[in-house]
Design a protein around this motif. Structure first.
Motif, PDB file in Angstrom:
ATOM      1  N   PRO A 122       0.810  -1.230   0.000  1.00  0.00           N
ATOM      2  CA  PRO A 122       0.000   0.000   0.000  1.00  0.00           C
ATOM      3  C   PRO A 122       0.840   1.275   0.000  1.00  0.00           C
ATOM      4  CG  PRO A 122      -0.225  -1.185   2.100  1.00  0.00           C
ATOM      5  CD  PRO A 122       0.554  -2.066   1.176  1.00  0.00           C
ATOM      6  N   GLY A 123       2.026   1.238   0.610  1.00  0.00           N
ATOM      7  CA  GLY A 123       2.892   2.423   0.601  1.00  0.00           C
ATOM      8  C   GLY A 123       3.377   2.756  -0.804  1.00  0.00           C
ATOM      9  N   ILE A 124       3.767   1.715  -1.553  1.00  0.00           N
ATOM     10  CA  ILE A 124       4.214   1.947  -2.929  1.00  0.00           C
ATOM     11  C   ILE A 124       3.034   2.419  -3.781  1.00  0.00           C
ATOM     12  CG2 ILE A 124       5.280   0.894  -4.956  1.00  0.00           C
ATOM     13  CD1 ILE A 124       6.572  -1.166  -3.068  1.00  0.00           C
ATOM     14  N   ALA A 125       1.877   1.800  -3.559  1.00  0.00           N
ATOM     15  CA  ALA A 125       0.689   2.208  -4.321  1.00  0.00           C
ATOM     16  C   ALA A 125       0.370   3.683  -4.070  1.00  0.00           C
ATOM     17  CB  ALA A 125      -0.499   1.320  -3.950  1.00  0.00           C
ATOM     18  N   ALA A 126       0.556   4.133  -2.827  1.00  0.00           N
ATOM     19  CA  ALA A 126       0.297   5.544  -2.499  1.00  0.00           C
ATOM     20  C   ALA A 126       1.290   6.456  -3.208  1.00  0.00           C
ATOM     21  CB  ALA A 126       0.369   5.747  -0.984  1.00  0.00           C
ATOM     22  N   ASP A 127       2.564   6.044  -3.271  1.00  0.00           N
ATOM     23  CA  ASP A 127       3.568   6.841  -3.983  1.00  0.00           C
ATOM     24  C   ASP A 127       3.263   6.890  -5.481  1.00  0.00           C
ATOM     25  OD1 ASP A 127       4.941   7.460  -1.712  1.00  0.00           O
ATOM     26  OD2 ASP A 127       6.600   6.066  -2.055  1.00  0.00           O
TER      27      ASP A 127
END
Ligand code: ZN
Length: 250
Positions: A11-16
């Motif tokens: 989810p962190g990469i998806a947010a970036d």
């Protein structure tokens, strides 16, 4: 069969990735608002016309595409052959006609997006090397690109503003810059700092807070503009006195 959606699951990469894509849309919007005869005008970056900024942002997408392909295939493809090659490419790109510059920007954005979309979930931790020589997981390309497109949209100097940025991008940028200063503090003499955004609860600090840090306030967007080296507007020292120039960042 080509995937229509991202394969990334973190989810962190998806947010970036979302920040990078929203930033790309913002950059493209500012670019499309420029009239043909405005391309030759100065940008906010010393010595660079708007053409240089547009060429640089396009070639940056291609460079990050190469890192993403490196992570996908294991075949080393650096961002740039050398710093000189990077600079020559920008100087060349700045001479392209308006239509070619627009095409460069649009195509580079699409190509990077496709490479990101098709990168398998397990490949996002594969390591690549940035132009500065840092070895990072390829997932860093999402944040690297987000920084480029949002900041350089402002540098086009045709109405882009830090106040337009998503709050989560502003916060992440402030954390990124102050973290960079903290790591370089002792080696490069970065002063101890305390940044208190007037529209946030938490302050950002650099270095020893007992040793009378330089204390600055302003909105988070104004502090982010200052920290990224783009002027002191709205940023004041808490104790009075002139606002210092921000330490070097990148
Ligand atoms: Zn840049």
């Amino acid at each position: 069969m080509v995937a229509r959606t991202d394969k990334v699951t973190d989810p962190g990469i998806a947010a970036d990735l979302l920040l990078a894509r929203r930033g790309s849309a913002y950059f493209s919007r500012k670019l499309n608002e420029l009239h043909d005869d405005e391309y030759d005008g100065p940008s906010l970056l010393p010595g660079w016309s708007r053409r240089h900024v547009i060429a640089h942002v396009g070639y940056n997408a291609r460079a990050l595409t190469r890192l993403t392909e490196w992570a996908a295939t294991g075949v080393e493809t650096p961002m740039y052959a050398s710093p000189a090659q990077r600079n020559e490419e920008i100087e060349f790109g700045a001479t392209l006609n308006v239509l070619a510059l627009r095409n460069l920007s649009d195509h580079a954005i699409v190509h990077l997006n496709v490479e990101w979309r098709d990168l398998p979930a397990e490949a996002w931790s594969n390591q690549v090397r940035t132009a500065q020589g840092r070895v990072v997981p390829v997932s860093e390309t999402a944040w690297m690109r987000a920084r480029e497109v949002w900041l350089h949209a402002v540098d086009l100097d045709n109405g882009g503003r830090f106040e337009h940025f998503p709050p989560e991008f502003v916060d992440r940028l402030l954390a990124d810059i102050t973290g960079n200063w903290s790591r370089r503090q002792s080696a490069e003499g970065v002063p101890s700092l305390r940044l208190q955004p007037s529209d946030r609860d938490a302050a950002l600090t650099v270095g020893d807070q007992d040793a009378d840090p330089v204390s600055l306030t302003g909105t988070a967007a104004q502090l982010a503009r200052w920290a990224s080296g783009r002027g002191t507007t709205g940023v004041v020292t808490v104790g009075g006195g002139p606002t210092p120039a921000a330490p070097r960042w990148l």
